[in-house]
Design an enzyme around this catalytic site. Structure first.
Site, PDB file in Angstrom:
ATOM      1  N   LYS A  67      -4.494   5.059  10.108  1.00 28.35           N
ATOM      2  CA  LYS A  67      -3.399   4.438   9.368  1.00 28.35           C
ATOM      3  C   LYS A  67      -3.934   3.655   8.169  1.00 28.35           C
ATOM      4  O   LYS A  67      -4.974   3.016   8.257  1.00 28.35           O
ATOM      5  CB  LYS A  67      -2.662   3.480  10.318  1.00 28.35           C
ATOM      6  CG  LYS A  67      -1.444   2.810   9.707  1.00 28.35           C
ATOM      7  CD  LYS A  67      -0.973   1.663  10.603  1.00 28.35           C
ATOM      8  CE  LYS A  67       0.143   0.879   9.926  1.00 28.35           C
ATOM      9  NZ  LYS A  67       0.447  -0.365  10.608  1.00 28.35           N
TER      10      LYS A  67
ATOM     11  N   CYS B 235      -6.499  -4.684  19.406  1.00 29.20           N
ATOM     12  CA  CYS B 235      -5.171  -4.311  18.939  1.00 29.20           C
ATOM     13  C   CYS B 235      -5.191  -2.869  18.432  1.00 29.20           C
ATOM     14  O   CYS B 235      -6.044  -2.515  17.617  1.00 29.20           O
ATOM     15  CB  CYS B 235      -4.758  -5.248  17.799  1.00 29.20           C
ATOM     16  SG  CYS B 235      -3.370  -4.613  16.870  1.00 29.20           S
TER      17      CYS B 235
ATOM     18  N   CYS C 121      -1.882 -10.721  18.935  1.00 32.05           N
ATOM     19  CA  CYS C 121      -2.534 -10.269  17.705  1.00 32.05           C
ATOM     20  C   CYS C 121      -1.838 -10.951  16.530  1.00 32.05           C
ATOM     21  O   CYS C 121      -0.637 -10.770  16.330  1.00 32.05           O
ATOM     22  CB  CYS C 121      -2.460  -8.755  17.545  1.00 32.05           C
ATOM     23  SG  CYS C 121      -3.082  -8.222  15.924  1.00 32.05           S
TER      24      CYS C 121
ATOM     25  N   HIS D 206      -4.688  -2.972  14.481  1.00 35.69           N
ATOM     26  CA  HIS D 206      -5.653  -3.662  13.621  1.00 35.69           C
ATOM     27  C   HIS D 206      -7.092  -3.527  14.066  1.00 35.69           C
ATOM     28  O   HIS D 206      -7.997  -3.893  13.335  1.00 35.69           O
ATOM     29  CB  HIS D 206      -5.296  -5.152  13.525  1.00 35.69           C
ATOM     30  CG  HIS D 206      -3.996  -5.389  12.828  1.00 35.69           C
ATOM     31  ND1 HIS D 206      -2.800  -5.477  13.503  1.00 35.69           N
ATOM     32  CD2 HIS D 206      -3.701  -5.506  11.515  1.00 35.69           C
ATOM     33  CE1 HIS D 206      -1.820  -5.670  12.640  1.00 35.69           C
ATOM     34  NE2 HIS D 206      -2.338  -5.680  11.426  1.00 35.69           N
TER      35      HIS D 206
ATOM     36  N   HIS E 169       3.930   1.719   2.312  1.00 38.93           N
ATOM     37  CA  HIS E 169       5.190   1.075   1.908  1.00 38.93           C
ATOM     38  C   HIS E 169       5.927   1.959   0.908  1.00 38.93           C
ATOM     39  O   HIS E 169       7.142   2.127   0.975  1.00 38.93           O
ATOM     40  CB  HIS E 169       4.913  -0.294   1.269  1.00 38.93           C
ATOM     41  CG  HIS E 169       4.268  -1.275   2.201  1.00 38.93           C
ATOM     42  ND1 HIS E 169       3.023  -1.802   1.968  1.00 38.93           N
ATOM     43  CD2 HIS E 169       4.695  -1.802   3.370  1.00 38.93           C
ATOM     44  CE1 HIS E 169       2.708  -2.633   2.961  1.00 38.93           C
ATOM     45  NE2 HIS E 169       3.707  -2.649   3.827  1.00 38.93           N
TER      46      HIS E 169
ATOM     47  N   CYS F  61      -0.268  -8.455  14.016  1.00 39.97           N
ATOM     48  CA  CYS F  61       1.012  -7.856  14.410  1.00 39.97           C
ATOM     49  C   CYS F  61       2.062  -8.927  14.686  1.00 39.97           C
ATOM     50  O   CYS F  61       3.243  -8.608  14.789  1.00 39.97           O
ATOM     51  CB  CYS F  61       0.858  -7.042  15.688  1.00 39.97           C
ATOM     52  SG  CYS F  61      -0.258  -5.661  15.561  1.00 39.97           S
TER      53      CYS F  61
ATOM     54  N   HIS G 163       0.846  -1.195   0.000  1.00 42.51           N
ATOM     55  CA  HIS G 163       0.000   0.000   0.000  1.00 42.51           C
ATOM     56  C   HIS G 163       0.882   1.245   0.000  1.00 42.51           C
ATOM     57  O   HIS G 163       2.116   1.153  -0.001  1.00 42.51           O
ATOM     58  CB  HIS G 163      -1.006  -0.018   1.152  1.00 42.51           C
ATOM     59  CG  HIS G 163      -0.405  -0.097   2.527  1.00 42.51           C
ATOM     60  ND1 HIS G 163       0.389   0.894   3.054  1.00 42.51           N
ATOM     61  CD2 HIS G 163      -0.470  -1.068   3.480  1.00 42.51           C
ATOM     62  CE1 HIS G 163       0.761   0.571   4.268  1.00 42.51           C
ATOM     63  NE2 HIS G 163       0.275  -0.629   4.554  1.00 42.51           N
TER      64      HIS G 163
ATOM     65  N   LYS H 278      -4.391  -2.821   4.655  1.00 41.94           N
ATOM     66  CA  LYS H 278      -5.409  -3.672   4.041  1.00 41.94           C
ATOM     67  C   LYS H 278      -6.453  -4.085   5.073  1.00 41.94           C
ATOM     68  O   LYS H 278      -7.640  -4.125   4.786  1.00 41.94           O
ATOM     69  CB  LYS H 278      -4.752  -4.936   3.471  1.00 41.94           C
ATOM     70  CG  LYS H 278      -4.005  -4.690   2.160  1.00 41.94           C
ATOM     71  CD  LYS H 278      -4.929  -4.745   0.953  1.00 41.94           C
ATOM     72  CE  LYS H 278      -4.154  -4.798  -0.354  1.00 41.94           C
ATOM     73  NZ  LYS H 278      -4.023  -3.498  -0.982  1.00 41.94           N
TER      74      LYS H 278
HETATM   75 ZN   LIG Z   1      -2.448  -6.100  15.506  1.00 43.92          ZN
END
Ligand SMILES: [Zn+2]
Length: 512
Positions: A302, A145, A128, A148, A22, A131, A19, A305
């Protein structure tokens, strides 16, 4: 004595396509590497893909393909994005297949074990999967998390642990003495507080069963594979062949003047605490600089995906061109802060700074040399007055990039573009050309503006390497030209200038 440096991106998980976040880290690191190359004898730029992660196994299961095929396909997408954005690493390490990586991670484990720093222990925690990290309850946001926004799983198993606690004092010493510098300073202070509060030992393996047998086996314990951090973080020295007596390790790590890791703020603890502690345990030199960027956000959150708001950099490149995307990432994002991205912002930065600014300057200067002097840069005998502006801009850009501030550096570059355009307007060569007695002043004006354009091309190189070369070629200069502000006019008079090409054609504003 040769002066060298090492610089790396983090290695992203390749469970999905890249994405825009990156893309930001790739172009930032590439720009830093290119800037460092203008000052040092050699720089090694490393990037790669983190492939031994449970995340990748789960993504492959969902896609009904083998993990090896999935990571190979996605690693290729990351490499293609880097090429499209003109990021040119010296090596792309793939952690599931690179033999230097497998050997290096295993050797690192053995060294840490020999130092008495690894031991087995029962572990239970909130984990998680996204992560690949255990969270303390206090770190969760409403039980979820923070990265996420999903609920972590409760996991209990026997793992190998690393005696991180043993390195608390040595780490503090490195951070406080400035042997290991974290940019920006606010992040450094966060890390120092974290280390001062006390370091607990960390789990560095997981059950091979839970990892679906995917990962680097723990030496001497088939029931376990290395947990993602020992495996992933050692990529930096592994890729240089530290266990294989590879001269690159000596040259670009052990003897380097700088060892720089560029990363997002989400992985700072692993790079500023776990990784240096592992290096201390193994008796290897620590990194010298950690550069911590923020996140590209959409509506303040943030990109990712798993959050369903990923911006596809390939779409943006297809629509606006790689040059506009690379430029916008470097020119509009604060190096250490978060920022929203919009297509309007990409187009506006490109059109204002490049199409109307630098592009217009290149085009008018080369056209005037064609029209008034038959396409050959004249010798000028007068002082054009632009020298101090060139020296000031070169120094300011150098200082900004030394502090990893690409946005400020580009602002200084655009200030010089503005000064050069104003100089042309003020001297009005189109009037001078009509008066024979002003031939000297016209020559001087053309020589000086041509030399400023050449200086700008050299200063632009870390940010837009292709465009910089195109400008130099248009000016009849070697593509490798390097600016020395003290001799910025030398070698300019007498060169044949090409017909101006449209180096930065305007982009149409996106339809709303
Ligand atoms: Zn996470």
């Amino acid at each position: 004595m040769e002066r060298t440096a090492f610089i790396s991106t983090t290695i992203p998980y390749v469970n999905a396509r890249p994405h825009l976040g990156h893309a930001l880290e790739f172009v930032e690191t590439d720009a830093y590497a290119r800037f460092m190359r203008t000052k040092l004898d050699d720089v090694f730029f490393l990037t790669g893909s983190d492939e031994n992660a449970l995340k990748n196994v789960l993504a492959a299961e969902a896609a009904k393909m083998s993990t090896a095929d999935l990571v190979a396909r996605n690693a290729r997408a990351f490499q293609d994005l880097q090429s499209a954005l003109r990021c040119v690493p010296d090596h792309f390490v793939r952690t599931s297949v690179d033999p230097l990586h497998l050997a290096g991670a295993t050797a690192m484990w053995r060294r840490m074990e020999a130092a008495g720093d690894l031991y087995p222990r029962d572990y239970e925690g909130l984990y998680c999967v996204g992560c690949e990290q255990f969270y303390e309850p206090v770190e969760l946001v409403d039980g979820r998390c923070p990265e996420h926004l999903t609920e972590p799983e409760r996991v209990r198993e026997q793992n190998w642990f690393f005696r991180l606690s043993r390195y608390q004092d040595d780490l503090l010493k490195s951070l406080e003495s400035g042997a290991l510098v974290i940019h920006p300073e606010t992040r450094r202070n966060e890390v120092i507080s974290f280390v001062r509060a006390g370091l607990a030992d960390i789990s560095v393996s997981r059950s091979a069963t839970r990892a679906r047998g995917w990962g680097i086996p723990v030496p001497g314990d088939d029931s376990q594979v290395m947990y993602v951090w020992i495996d992933a973080l050692t990529n930096y020295t592994n890729a240089l062949g530290w266990t294989a007596d590879d001269p690159r390790y000596q040259r670009f790590w052990a003897d380097a003047t700088q060892r720089v890791h560029v990363m997002g703020k989400g992985v700072i603890r692993f790079h500023a605490v776990y990784w240096p502690a592992m290096l201390l345990s193994a008796g290897l030199p620590l990194p010298t600089d950690l550069v911590v960027h923020g996140y590209i956000t959409a509506g303040g959150r943030k990109l990712g995906k798993s959050l369903g708001n990923a911006v596809d950099p390939d779409d943006l490149i297809a629509r606006y061109g790689a040059r506009a995307v690379r430029y916008a990432l470097l020119a509009t994002f604060a190096p250490f802060g978060d920022g929203d991205v919009t297509e309007e912002r990409i187009v506006a930065a490109y059109n204002t700074d490049l199409a109307n600014g630098l592009g217009n300057l290149v085009s008018r200067v080369t056209s005037m040399i064609g029209r008034y002097r038959g396409g050959v840069v004249p010798a000028g005998s007068l002082d054009g007055g632009l020298g101090p502006a060139v020296v000031t801009a070169a120094r300011a850009i150098d200082s900004a990039m030394t502090g990893y501030d690409h946005r400020a550096a580009i602002q200084h570059l655009n200030t010089l573009v503005g000064q050069a355009n104003a100089y042309v307007d003020e001297h009005a060569p189109w009037h001078l050309a009509k008066q024979a007695e002003e031939a000297d002043r016209l020559d001087t004006c053309l020589l000086h503006t041509a030399a400023v354009v050449r200086a700008l091309a050299a200063l632009l190189r870390p940010f837009l390497p292709d465009a910089a070369e195109e400008i130099l070629v248009t000016l009849g200069q070697p593509a490798s030209y390097r600016l020395d502000p003290g001799t910025w006019l030398s070698g300019m008079a007498g060169t044949a200038v090409e017909k101006p090409a449209a180096i930065f054609p305007r982009i149409d504003t996106p339809a709303t």
